[in-house]
Enzyme design. Structure first.
Site, PDB file in Angstrom:
ATOM      1  N   SER A 157       4.667   2.364   7.901  1.00 27.90           N
ATOM      2  CA  SER A 157       4.279   1.222   7.071  1.00 27.90           C
ATOM      3  C   SER A 157       5.435   0.762   6.193  1.00 27.90           C
ATOM      4  O   SER A 157       6.061   1.561   5.495  1.00 27.90           O
ATOM      5  CB  SER A 157       3.096   1.601   6.183  1.00 27.90           C
ATOM      6  OG  SER A 157       1.930   1.771   6.936  1.00 27.90           O
ATOM      7  N   HIS A 190       0.813  -1.216   0.000  1.00 31.84           N
ATOM      8  CA  HIS A 190       0.000   0.000   0.000  1.00 31.84           C
ATOM      9  C   HIS A 190       0.847   1.268   0.000  1.00 31.84           C
ATOM     10  O   HIS A 190       0.348   2.355  -0.300  1.00 31.84           O
ATOM     11  CB  HIS A 190      -0.987  -0.006   1.175  1.00 31.84           C
ATOM     12  CG  HIS A 190      -0.401   0.293   2.507  1.00 31.84           C
ATOM     13  ND1 HIS A 190      -0.112  -0.681   3.435  1.00 31.84           N
ATOM     14  CD2 HIS A 190      -0.054   1.460   3.098  1.00 31.84           C
ATOM     15  CE1 HIS A 190       0.374  -0.127   4.536  1.00 31.84           C
ATOM     16  NE2 HIS A 190       0.428   1.185   4.347  1.00 31.84           N
ATOM     17  N   GLY A 231      -8.436 -26.635  -4.094  1.00 31.94           N
ATOM     18  CA  GLY A 231      -9.662 -26.700  -4.883  1.00 31.94           C
ATOM     19  C   GLY A 231     -10.868 -27.189  -4.110  1.00 31.94           C
ATOM     20  O   GLY A 231     -11.626 -28.041  -4.600  1.00 31.94           O
ATOM     21  N   ILE A 283     -14.410 -24.809   2.279  1.00 27.14           N
ATOM     22  CA  ILE A 283     -14.353 -25.437   3.591  1.00 27.14           C
ATOM     23  C   ILE A 283     -14.969 -24.535   4.649  1.00 27.14           C
ATOM     24  O   ILE A 283     -15.150 -23.333   4.443  1.00 27.14           O
ATOM     25  CB  ILE A 283     -12.890 -25.748   3.993  1.00 27.14           C
ATOM     26  CG1 ILE A 283     -12.020 -24.493   3.837  1.00 27.14           C
ATOM     27  CG2 ILE A 283     -12.332 -26.898   3.190  1.00 27.14           C
ATOM     28  CD1 ILE A 283     -10.572 -24.697   4.252  1.00 27.14           C
ATOM     29  N   ASP A 299       0.171  -7.690   1.681  1.00 26.27           N
ATOM     30  CA  ASP A 299       0.557  -6.281   1.659  1.00 26.27           C
ATOM     31  C   ASP A 299       2.075  -6.126   1.633  1.00 26.27           C
ATOM     32  O   ASP A 299       2.637  -5.257   2.307  1.00 26.27           O
ATOM     33  CB  ASP A 299      -0.032  -5.523   2.851  1.00 26.27           C
ATOM     34  CG  ASP A 299      -0.046  -4.011   2.632  1.00 26.27           C
ATOM     35  OD1 ASP A 299       0.176  -3.590   1.477  1.00 26.27           O
ATOM     36  OD2 ASP A 299      -0.249  -3.262   3.597  1.00 26.27           O
TER      37      ASP A 299
END
Length: 466
Positions: free
Chosen positions: A200, A97, A256, A259, A127
């Site tokens: 960040s 970001h 695949g 759940i 991120d």
């Protein structure tokens, strides 16, 4: 004097450092400030200032032009963040970001020089972004540590560019481990070391000077640090960075299946001894289906490791090499089966909708039945057309739900479709009654239903009463 001595001894026993200065001196040259620049399209006129067509429109346009604010000119927008060097040849880690959408990325080093950076790759799921700079001399760098060894209460130090103030250090402890915020692959270390906007992408160090986290987010009502910060665990970051280096993108394993967690009532309805594992709700075309996995299977082990819940399984699968054949142990109708599944690639499967299960042709049964707090009716062609259901979807449609019932409490709503009961297909109201009778004869206190809403399946266990 006694009090001072006892406090000193306690601090020594807990390993509290006398100072962070030596550590800061050693690792500061590897921490960087990141500045990004982005072109933002300008407005075509003084919108928001005067109404379109107003006699003052020309006046305000001329005023904007005279003051360098021509509304139709593109503007440059900048942002600040942090990062750290992980190799002497110039690879730099930061948050996605921080650099998302940037046209230019500039990296400022502790010694005072700046270098332009190229984007190697990003992973929005964690991120994380990987940059590359070119320098005439080897760059000072830091190593990743093992985030799994970090303990709650351990000292940590954060470095970065908070609020654009330049290189800054803060210290605290590990407040919690294995935090999940919103992502599928989240594994955050929570810390009370001060983290603010601009931190960040910066590193979270242990006392050995190894990076155990990438500072990513804060929990705050006012935008400032209140002592609840989150750093993506280094063991997650390392795998992402290695793939971005090699491929320029991530390549996660894909099983695949859809759940859900095994809850107490689901475990009781299925006759499971423990409340653990991942309950398979749907098996679309893919690796698991090719290996013979079925809806209703409970995955208890994946590639030799026990599966505690769905979050753990998703992370295990995602961290496994694409194309690897793994052993998956499932519970099916009270028996254990081992399947060999060759994993696909998650990124290639993203957005693929699971196929509905193929059931035998249902017989017309227009009657309604009030049972388990619901009014149910078979899925007829008229119902199928009205609800825009796929031709392969068969079962019982929920006509209404008693708001005082357990079914309503557990989320069943009008127009939901029940396709299975007791892990067997239900095509008629008689099939459902048979499943209820079978469960009661087996001494079960609840019945497991497979419910579909908008194509999304989930299991719900409903009590059968006394």
């Amino acid at each position: 004097m006694v009090l001072i001595l006892s406090q000193s001894l306690m601090a020594g026993a807990q390993g509290a450092p006398k100072s962070f200065a030596d550590l800061a001196d050693r690792i500061s040259p590897s921490v960087v400030n990141i500045t990004t620049s982005t072109t933002v399209a300008g407005r075509t006129g003084p919108q928001g200032i005067v109404p379109e067509g107003s006699p003052f429109e020309d006046f305000f346009r001329e005023f904007q032009d005279r003051n360098g604010g021509g509304g139709d000119r593109p503007r440059r927008s900048s942002a600040l963040g942090s990062g750290f060097v992980i190799s002497e040849d110039g690879f730099v880690v930061t948050n996605n970001h921080v650099i998302d959408g940037a046209d230019e990325i500039q990296v400022e080093f502790f010694e005072g020089f700046e270098l332009p950076a190229e984007l190697v790759g990003t992973d929005p799921n964690t991120d994380i972004a990987l940059l590359k700079v070119s320098a005439d001399v080897p760059l000072k760098f830091v190593n990743f540590g093992d985030s799994d060894t970090a303990r709650v209460g351990d000292w940590v130090m954060a470095m970065g560019n908070p609020l654009g103030q330049g290189f800054s250090v803060s210290a605290g402890i590990v407040s919690a481990r294995n935090r999940a915020l919103s992502g599928t692959y989240d594994d955050y270390i929570q810390t009370d070391a001060a983290i603010n906007r601009g931190n960040s992408g910066g590193p979270l160090f242990n006392m050995a000077g190894d990076v155990i986290g990438v500072n990513t987010a804060i929990l705050s009502p006012n935008g400032g640090s209140i002592g609840i910060g989150f750093s993506m665990a280094s063991n997650v970051v390392v795998r992402v960075v290695n793939q971005l280096k090699e491929f320029g993108e991530t390549r996660r394993g894909w099983l695949g299946v859809r759940i859900q967690d095994v809850t107490d009532d689901v475990a009781e309805a299925m006759g499971l001894e423990t409340v653990a594992g991942a309950l398979v709700t749907d098996v679309p075309d893919g690796p698991a289906k090719d290996a013979g996995m079925e809806a209703g299977d409970v995955i208890t082990s994946f590639d030799g490791r026990e599966v505690e819940d769905t979050r753990g399984l998703v992370r295990q699968v995602g961290n496994t090499e694409v194309g690897k054949t793994v052993r998956v142990v499932v519970l099916r109708e009270g028996a254990t089966e081992t399947l060999r599944v060759t994993l696909g690639r998650r990124e290639e499967a993203e957005g693929t909708m699971p196929a509905a299960q193929d059931d035998p042709q249902a017989e017309e049964d227009p009657a309604e039945l009030e049972i388990l707090g619901m009014t149910l009716s078979p899925v007829t062609e008229a119902v199928r057309e009205d609800l825009n259901l796929d031709d392969t979807v068969k079962g019982l449609v929920v006509v209404s739900v008693d708001e005082a019932s357990e079914a309503f409490e557990k989320g069943l709503r009008e127009n939901d479709v029940i396709t299975e009961a007791g892990q067997s297909a239900v095509l008629s109201l008689g099939d459902l009654q048979d499943r209820i009778d079978d469960a009661e004869e087996a001494g079960r206190k609840s019945l497991l239903l497979l419910v579909r809403r908008g194509g999304d399946p989930r299991f719900v266990a409903l009590s059968l009463g006394d």
